[in-house]
Scaffold this motif. Structure first.
Motif, PDB file in Angstrom:
ATOM      1  N   SER A 170       0.968  -6.624   0.601  1.00 39.44           N
ATOM      2  CA  SER A 170      -0.345  -7.063   0.136  1.00 39.44           C
ATOM      3  C   SER A 170      -0.199  -8.009  -1.044  1.00 39.44           C
ATOM      4  O   SER A 170       0.860  -8.093  -1.672  1.00 39.44           O
ATOM      5  N   ASN A 180     -10.553   4.796   1.487  1.00 43.35           N
ATOM      6  CA  ASN A 180     -10.061   4.621   2.848  1.00 43.35           C
ATOM      7  C   ASN A 180     -10.508   5.785   3.736  1.00 43.35           C
ATOM      8  O   ASN A 180      -9.677   6.508   4.309  1.00 43.35           O
ATOM      9  N   ILE A 216      -6.382   1.883   6.683  1.00 43.92           N
ATOM     10  CA  ILE A 216      -5.315   1.205   5.943  1.00 43.92           C
ATOM     11  C   ILE A 216      -4.073   2.089   5.966  1.00 43.92           C
ATOM     12  O   ILE A 216      -4.105   3.239   5.518  1.00 43.92           O
ATOM     13  N   VAL A 271      -2.608   0.595  -3.929  1.00 45.28           N
ATOM     14  CA  VAL A 271      -1.877  -0.663  -3.799  1.00 45.28           C
ATOM     15  C   VAL A 271      -1.116  -0.846  -5.103  1.00 45.28           C
ATOM     16  O   VAL A 271      -1.719  -0.903  -6.179  1.00 45.28           O
ATOM     17  N   LEU A 288      -4.473  -7.853   2.502  1.00 45.04           N
ATOM     18  CA  LEU A 288      -3.391  -7.212   3.236  1.00 45.04           C
ATOM     19  C   LEU A 288      -2.754  -8.178   4.220  1.00 45.04           C
ATOM     20  O   LEU A 288      -3.383  -9.142   4.659  1.00 45.04           O
ATOM     21  N   THR A 326       0.845  -1.191   0.000  1.00 45.05           N
ATOM     22  CA  THR A 326       0.000   0.000   0.000  1.00 45.05           C
ATOM     23  C   THR A 326       0.885   1.249   0.000  1.00 45.05           C
ATOM     24  O   THR A 326       1.965   1.267   0.597  1.00 45.05           O
TER      25      THR A 326
END
Length: 363
Positions: free
Chosen positions: A272, A261, A266, A207, A229, A69
């Motif tokens: 991830s 988000n 996050i 990501v 994740l 991320t």
């Protein structure tokens, strides 16, 4: 013929009969043994293997892409004017909105400079208006009017600079985000170009990962991706970016997936795995344990045809899931050897048992 001669003759005939009967017995035993060996050899030539009948199906193929991320934006918010910092409301770790104050620089003489510039602007405006009025009545030349116009524009520019200098003592957030770094404190001197805070935007959060050149053509903008994740959470998001230029060292292309988000739950930098769709193919679902290598090191499986003859077929692994791996390169319907595939060879005649193991256990 004497009695002694007859006795000798009978004795010789008896010996001959005894010897001849022994040869017959040995020949019969040898023949029986050869027959048993031949039967055993014929039985061992047809080896028993276990397998399954597999039918290919249309399968959505997925590629597992390792990534992490990343913040959507990372900006070092810098000062445009110099001065002593009076306060730093944008403390490290604080969530801020666009326009919130991050650093306040001392105003010093900037407010008085602005007042002076505005007064000068008002004076030059009145002077210009008077000269223009005289010019319209033919009592003033165009040259004097042009000079008055230039002086007025200079005053306006000076007033604007003074106004901006005053405004820039307030360093504000350019977007909603979180203060990640705060390198200064109240009392520090901040020069033009120095950083007040580092601001990151993690709503949305990205990501990012790298995809091999052989797979990049199967990925499209907007494709739905499952993101897992390292912390255990799973999200569904869409591909928002596909790179056009590969990494020169790895020959891989960057891709990005955008996740909303709003709660900032996050964090940036989390490892991830992205399950990215790469198309659809006709494939077989098999156990990885069924794979073998041929003499050339090619990965494949061993199957049995309709005449019970073993064949090696190379396969391509296109996807995997909890139930096994999906492979292509095989006929639509096959008898796949699942037990004993390492002990048979190409062209060997075998007997394959297709009874499911679960049926054997239940019985």
């Amino acid at each position: 013929m004497s009695n002694r001669s007859l006795i000798a003759l009978f004795f010789a005939l008896g010996m001959a009969v005894w010897l001849f009967s022994g040869d017959l017995a040995r020949n019969k035993v040898t023949a029986d043994e050869d027959s048993i060996v031949e039967n055993k050899v014929s039985e061992t030539e047809v080896q028993l293997v276990r397998g399954i009948r597999s039918t290919a199906t249309s399968q959505d193929l997925f590629l597992d892409v390792r990534g992490q991320t990343n913040a959507n934006r990372i900006v070092q918010v810098k000062s445009e004017v110099s001065g002593i910092i009076e306060e730093v409301p944008g403390e490290k770790g604080k969530r801020v909105k666009a326009g919130d104050l991050l650093c306040q620089i001392a105003i010093d003489s900037r407010r008085s400079d602005l007042a002076e510039a505005l007064a000068n602007l008002k004076s030059t405006q009145l002077e210009y208006d008077g000269i223009r009025d005289l010019n319209q009545r033919g009592l003033q030349s165009e040259i004097i009017l042009a000079k008055a116009k230039a002086t007025l524009e200079q005053s306006r520019a000076k007033a604007k600079r003074a106004e901006l200098a005053l405004q820039k003592t307030r360093i504000v957030a350019p977007f909603d985000g979180i203060v990640e770094k705060q390198p200064v404190e109240a009392g520090h001197f901040l020069s033009p170009g120095a950083t007040c805070v580092t601001l990151i935007e993690i709503d949305p959060i990205l990501v990012t990962g790298q995809v091999a050149e052989r797979n990049i053509a199967g990925i499209h903008l907007g494709d739905e991706v499952e993101v897992n994740l390292i912390t255990g959470e799973t999200y569904t998001a869409a591909v928002s970016f596909i790179g056009r230029s590969p990494d020169t060292n790895t020959r891989t292309y960057p891709i990005e997936v955008t996740i909303e988000n709003p709660a900032a739950s996050i964090r940036a930098g989390l490892t991830s795995t992205m399950r990215v769709p790469v198309g659809m193919e006709i494939a077989h679902l098999i156990s990885p344990a069924s794979l073998v290598l041929d003499d050339g090191g090619v990965v494949g499986v061993r199957i049995v045809d309709g005449e019970n003859i073993v064949h090696f077929k190379s396969v391509k692994i296109v996807s995997e899931d909890a139930d096994g791996i999906w492979v292509t390169g095989l006929p639509e319907v096959i008898n796949l050897i699942t037990v004993g595939q390492e002990e048979v060879f190409e062209g060997q005649v075998v007997k394959i048992d297709l009874t499911p193991l679960i049926s054997i256990v239940e019985s």
